[in-house]
Design a protein around this motif. Structure first.
Motif, PDB file in Angstrom:
ATOM      1  N   ILE A 119      10.637  -5.681  -2.701  1.00 28.09           N
ATOM      2  CA  ILE A 119       9.268  -5.108  -2.662  1.00 28.09           C
ATOM      3  C   ILE A 119       8.294  -5.555  -1.761  1.00 28.09           C
ATOM      4  O   ILE A 119       7.935  -5.068  -0.913  1.00 28.09           O
ATOM      5  CB  ILE A 119       8.627  -4.990  -3.918  1.00 28.09           C
ATOM      6  N   GLU A 120       8.445  -6.958  -1.435  1.00 32.14           N
ATOM      7  CA  GLU A 120       7.526  -7.605  -0.949  1.00 32.14           C
ATOM      8  C   GLU A 120       7.900  -7.455   0.708  1.00 32.14           C
ATOM      9  O   GLU A 120       7.074  -6.975   1.457  1.00 32.14           O
ATOM     10  CB  GLU A 120       8.057  -9.129  -0.964  1.00 32.14           C
ATOM     11  N   ARG A 121       9.137  -7.101   0.866  1.00 33.29           N
ATOM     12  CA  ARG A 121       9.482  -6.788   2.448  1.00 33.29           C
ATOM     13  C   ARG A 121       9.380  -5.311   2.714  1.00 33.29           C
ATOM     14  O   ARG A 121       9.033  -4.962   3.729  1.00 33.29           O
ATOM     15  CB  ARG A 121      11.156  -7.117   2.516  1.00 33.29           C
ATOM     16  N   ARG A 122       9.182  -4.640   1.615  1.00 31.62           N
ATOM     17  CA  ARG A 122       8.812  -3.126   1.930  1.00 31.62           C
ATOM     18  C   ARG A 122       7.399  -2.957   2.159  1.00 31.62           C
ATOM     19  O   ARG A 122       6.901  -2.358   2.991  1.00 31.62           O
ATOM     20  CB  ARG A 122       9.248  -2.239   0.368  1.00 31.62           C
ATOM     21  N   ILE A 123       6.659  -3.649   1.560  1.00 25.93           N
ATOM     22  CA  ILE A 123       5.281  -3.873   1.687  1.00 25.93           C
ATOM     23  C   ILE A 123       5.002  -4.328   3.192  1.00 25.93           C
ATOM     24  O   ILE A 123       4.216  -3.939   3.795  1.00 25.93           O
ATOM     25  CB  ILE A 123       4.416  -4.861   0.566  1.00 25.93           C
ATOM     26  N   ILE A 124       5.647  -5.457   3.692  1.00 29.08           N
ATOM     27  CA  ILE A 124       5.427  -6.094   4.602  1.00 29.08           C
ATOM     28  C   ILE A 124       5.671  -5.110   5.813  1.00 29.08           C
ATOM     29  O   ILE A 124       5.125  -5.210   6.916  1.00 29.08           O
ATOM     30  CB  ILE A 124       6.041  -7.475   4.839  1.00 29.08           C
ATOM     31  N   GLU A 125       6.716  -4.365   5.530  1.00 33.64           N
ATOM     32  CA  GLU A 125       7.264  -3.324   6.555  1.00 33.64           C
ATOM     33  C   GLU A 125       6.289  -2.404   6.885  1.00 33.64           C
ATOM     34  O   GLU A 125       5.796  -2.029   7.985  1.00 33.64           O
ATOM     35  CB  GLU A 125       8.416  -2.469   6.178  1.00 33.64           C
ATOM     36  N   ARG A 126       5.476  -1.972   5.610  1.00 34.33           N
ATOM     37  CA  ARG A 126       4.418  -1.191   5.989  1.00 34.33           C
ATOM     38  C   ARG A 126       3.162  -1.636   6.640  1.00 34.33           C
ATOM     39  O   ARG A 126       2.358  -0.844   7.460  1.00 34.33           O
ATOM     40  CB  ARG A 126       3.872  -0.526   4.536  1.00 34.33           C
ATOM     41  N   MET A 127       2.884  -2.807   6.266  1.00 36.25           N
ATOM     42  CA  MET A 127       1.922  -3.680   7.128  1.00 36.25           C
ATOM     43  C   MET A 127       1.862  -3.914   8.477  1.00 36.25           C
ATOM     44  O   MET A 127       1.312  -4.023   9.274  1.00 36.25           O
ATOM     45  CB  MET A 127       1.671  -4.799   6.141  1.00 36.25           C
ATOM     46  N   ASN A 128       3.195  -4.742   8.784  1.00 38.47           N
ATOM     47  CA  ASN A 128       3.346  -5.365  10.044  1.00 38.47           C
ATOM     48  C   ASN A 128       4.540  -4.821  10.621  1.00 38.47           C
ATOM     49  O   ASN A 128       5.145  -5.253  11.580  1.00 38.47           O
ATOM     50  CB  ASN A 128       3.667  -6.822   9.769  1.00 38.47           C
ATOM     51  N   GLY A 129       5.129  -3.551  10.189  1.00 35.12           N
ATOM     52  CA  GLY A 129       6.431  -3.152  10.999  1.00 35.12           C
ATOM     53  C   GLY A 129       7.852  -3.655  10.424  1.00 35.12           C
ATOM     54  O   GLY A 129       7.963  -4.810  10.004  1.00 35.12           O
ATOM     55  N   LYS A 130       8.828  -2.728  10.856  1.00 35.49           N
ATOM     56  CA  LYS A 130      10.020  -3.111  10.614  1.00 35.49           C
ATOM     57  C   LYS A 130      10.653  -4.336  11.074  1.00 35.49           C
ATOM     58  O   LYS A 130      11.287  -5.220  10.368  1.00 35.49           O
ATOM     59  CB  LYS A 130      11.227  -2.096  10.797  1.00 35.49           C
ATOM     60  N   ASP A 131      10.346  -4.859  12.372  1.00 34.99           N
ATOM     61  CA  ASP A 131      10.652  -5.860  12.934  1.00 34.99           C
ATOM     62  C   ASP A 131      10.426  -7.053  11.987  1.00 34.99           C
ATOM     63  O   ASP A 131      11.224  -8.101  11.987  1.00 34.99           O
ATOM     64  CB  ASP A 131       9.950  -6.103  14.386  1.00 34.99           C
ATOM     65  N   PHE A 132       9.090  -7.177  11.842  1.00 35.87           N
ATOM     66  CA  PHE A 132       8.647  -8.271  10.954  1.00 35.87           C
ATOM     67  C   PHE A 132       9.361  -8.535   9.600  1.00 35.87           C
ATOM     68  O   PHE A 132       9.792  -9.524   9.497  1.00 35.87           O
ATOM     69  CB  PHE A 132       7.059  -8.158  10.667  1.00 35.87           C
ATOM     70  N   ALA A 133       9.682  -7.372   9.006  1.00 31.73           N
ATOM     71  CA  ALA A 133      10.377  -7.496   7.709  1.00 31.73           C
ATOM     72  C   ALA A 133      11.784  -7.666   7.853  1.00 31.73           C
ATOM     73  O   ALA A 133      12.220  -8.459   7.193  1.00 31.73           O
ATOM     74  CB  ALA A 133      10.183  -6.061   6.963  1.00 31.73           C
ATOM     75  N   ASP A 134      12.441  -7.401   8.823  1.00 32.41           N
ATOM     76  CA  ASP A 134      13.693  -7.661   9.137  1.00 32.41           C
ATOM     77  C   ASP A 134      13.849  -9.119   9.502  1.00 32.41           C
ATOM     78  O   ASP A 134      14.683 -10.160   9.194  1.00 32.41           O
ATOM     79  CB  ASP A 134      14.366  -6.680  10.060  1.00 32.41           C
ATOM     80  N   MET A 135      12.947  -9.661  10.148  1.00 32.79           N
ATOM     81  CA  MET A 135      12.812 -11.031  10.768  1.00 32.79           C
ATOM     82  C   MET A 135      12.798 -11.800   9.417  1.00 32.79           C
ATOM     83  O   MET A 135      13.457 -13.060   9.272  1.00 32.79           O
ATOM     84  CB  MET A 135      11.688 -11.480  11.583  1.00 32.79           C
TER      85      MET A 135
END
Ligand code: BES
Ligand code: ZN
Length: 637
Positions: A354-370
């Protein structure tokens, strides 16, 4: 004297002796530990002595005084009982508590109770005789130096240096060391409290909180949602509050609060992003407190008041994923809670997802995948460390007779994440989001076992009819060691560029010519991850002179760099290393540095020297971890 009188007097004496003896026995019941008193009806939680299937605690009222002079909490816990089955004893968990007396309902008479012997990782069972009419049990006690949940800080250990500080850390099973309770994640209760603190200090709990100090020094708290014991929390210090939005704000010492408010200014948006994914936030406010640096974790999801390490406050918002993580626990963990510590992945694996899904919304998919790739690197390191105990790499753990802390590794976090990401990729994101939202709603304020989740997953999302079950290989993921072959592959374009830069560097391109000056924190972390653990002295000097890693104000980057400094004997960083270890108590950073130091005889000597100096700043949980490392190495040599 007649024979009868004599006999009567002897009888009277005898009665008195028997009476005295009985009295003494009763007294000793109160104060002495009774050996092996107890085998409760199974709770399925091997880490708790409690018998919630017979009697459940529905509410706890705490009436406390915080005594900084003696480093003790003194007061009374009043536990409201819900009788489920006939039972003559309420069994509670305690650890390191000095119990003064116990009373029932409104009777002031002190009653007998039983205190079991100390059991490793569990503490002592407290048995209180009750009958079905007893509604409330009052336990008057004080904490001791063995109350491991508490960290008492002197003024010197705070940012402001003027006031002492106290904070609790109840997860996993440490709540019992400051509140006698049914300390099992499968038991939920509401709580309220009146806490008295020295003048000019503020008390905060995982409850509705005040936003400023008052004249009386007495603060009242209400937690109206049912929570497990490990989410009870308290912090006391010279603390101020600043708002970051309508539902969020930051508490911290005055010296830190302004910087923290800038770092965490996006929190209101974060809550909205999480709600858009999984439904309404159910805990009212989402405030955070930035604690002094000895706080042993990055964050702790205490409901309504997340506890955070000050190492997140770097000035560029680069480490706020930890806030997203603790916020995510408002669904996974706090709303639907692992039933036992064997099911810990249900808390943490879900939360990382869930953290990475939130981060994806906030900072973009690139950031979450990193972040996911960085997490995978940590997981691989953990799998290597656990190669001799492969059973510890299963999602569902068996922690019988072990410290629950032993199961709290990257396996629960990152293998758990990968399993959920695989389910998402298999079922499709839309379906998986709907599934999770319904799962949280249908099990809100309840606990969950691994088996019940798997059953729910198979009935609601992955079955034979839609052919999805066969694609995921659920049993292998949950019950077998290691990483299954169908593990999702995560690519990051930005990281591919970084990988080619490390290759160039290792082939001899000077650091200056790599063109890395403006990369992000995640990219720096990946850069350091991709370099070998031991670099040559020339390579260390080159990297440090160009990129100034030793001076980094970002603890994530600094920690990875310092590990290389120790491995590569780069002594220019010695002072920074010592300063860092003396001033940070976050286990994630401190532990690997001591592990690295303890690998060589000279390093071990230095580790012990630093440890002796740093120990007063460390939390009991970290001390426990480090003593295992330092002892193990001493034995090896
Ligand atoms: N609940 C944990 C902290 C914890 C775990 C305390 C086990 C005691 C026992 C918290 O949510 C957490 O996972 N913190 C991580 C954050 C990270 C994964 C983003 C930490 O502290 O590093
Ligand atoms: Zn967590």
């Amino acid at each position: 004297m007649s024979y009868f009188v004599l006999q009567f007097m002897i009888m009277k004496k005898l009665i008195r002796v028997v009476y005295c003896f009985t009295f003494l026995v009763l007294i000793s019941c109160n104060t002495k530990e009774k050996e092996d008193t107890f085998v409760p009806e199974a709770t399925n939680d091997s880490h708790s002595f409690s018998n919630p299937t017979e009697i459940t605690i529905s509410h706890i009222y705490l009436n406390f005084k915080i005594n900084f002079d003696s480093s003790r909490i003194e007061g009374t816990s009043s536990l409201s009982l819900l009788h489920k089955k006939p039972a003559d004893t309420l069994w509670l968990d305690t650890r390191g508590l000095d119990i003064k007396y116990v009373t029932l309902d409104s009777n002031s008479a002190k009653i007998n109770y039983f205190l079991g012997r100390e059991i490793l990782f569990k503490g002592k069972a407290l048995g209180i005789p009750v009958n079905p009419n007893v509604k409330t049990v009052h336990i008057t006690y004080q904490t001791t130096s063995e109350s491991v949940a508490l960290q008492w800080l002197s003024p010197a250990q705070t940012a402001g240096k003027d006031y002492p500080f106290l904070f609790t850390q109840s997860e996993a099973n440490l709540a019992r060391s400051w509140v006698p309770c049914q300390d099992s994640p499968g038991v939920r209760f509401t709580y309220s409290a009146d806490v008295s603190v020295p003048k000019n200090m503020l008390a905060l709990m995982s409850a509705e909180n005040p936003i400023k100090k008052n004249e009386t020094g007495i603060y009242h708290f209400e937690m109206k949602e049912k929570i497990p014991a490990y989410l009870m929390a308290l912090a006391v210090g010279n603390i101020e509050f600043l708002s970051t939005g309508t539902r969020t704000g930051v508490y911290s010492e005055p010296a830190m609060v302004h910087k923290a408010v800038v770092e965490f200014s996006e929190m209101d948006n974060m809550v909205k992003a999480a709600e858009a994914l999984y439904g309404p936030y159910r805990w009212g406010r989402f405030d955070v407190i930035v604690l002094p640096p000895s706080f042993p974790f990055g964050g702790m999801e205490n409901p309504k008041l997340t506890f955070l390490t000050p190492t997140l406050v770097v000035g560029d918002k680069s480490l706020t994923a930890v806030v997203a993580h603790e916020l995510a626990h408002s669904w996974s963990g706090n709303l639907v809670t692992n039933a036992t510590w064997n099911d810990f992945w249900l808390n943490e694996g879900f939360t990382v997802y869930i953290e990475r899904r939130i981060i994806e919304r906030m900072n973009g998919k690139d950031f979450a995948d990193m972040q996911a790739v960085l997490g995978f690197k940590d997981l691989k390191e953990t799998l290597d460390e656990l190669s001799k105990t492969p059973d510890d790499t299963r999602l569902k753990q068996n922690l019988l007779n072990r410290d629950p802390d032993d199961g709290m590794t990257d396996v629960a976090y990152e293998k758990g994440y990968l399993f959920l990401r695989l389910i998402e990729e298999t079922a499709g994101r839309e379906k998986f989001d709907a599934f999770l939202t319904t799962y949280f709603n249908e099990h809100a304020f309840q606990s969950m076992t691994t088996e019940a989740f798997i059953h729910y997953l198979k009935t609601r999302l992955l079955n034979d009819k839609n052919g999805l079950k066969g694609k995921v290989n659920i049993d292998e993921w949950v019950y077998k060691p290691g990483i299954p072959a169908n593990c999702p592959k995560i690519d990051s374009e930005k990281f591919s560029i970084i990988e080619s830069k490390t290759e160039q560097f290792l082939r001899g391109t000077p650091a200056m010519d790599l063109g890395l000056q403006n990369v992000s924190t995640n990219e720096w972390l990946h850069f350091l991850d991709c370099l070998p653990s031991k670099l040559t002295p020339a390579q260390m000097v080159d990297l440090d002179s160009v990129y100034k890693f030793t001076d980094s104000g970002n603890a994530e980057i600094l920690c990875k760099w310092l590990r290389k400094c120790v491995a590569g004997n780069y002594h220019k960083a010695d002072e920074t290393l010592e300063y860092f270890l003396l001033h940070t108590g976050r286990r994630k950073f401190v532990k690997p540095l001591f592990v690295e130091l303890a690998k060589t005889p000279e390093g071990l000597v230095k580790a012990k020297e630093i440890y002796t100096k740093a120990k007063p700043n460390y939390h009991a949980l970290l001390i426990n971890t480090l003593e295992q490392i330092l002892e193990k190495q001493s034995v090896k040599m």
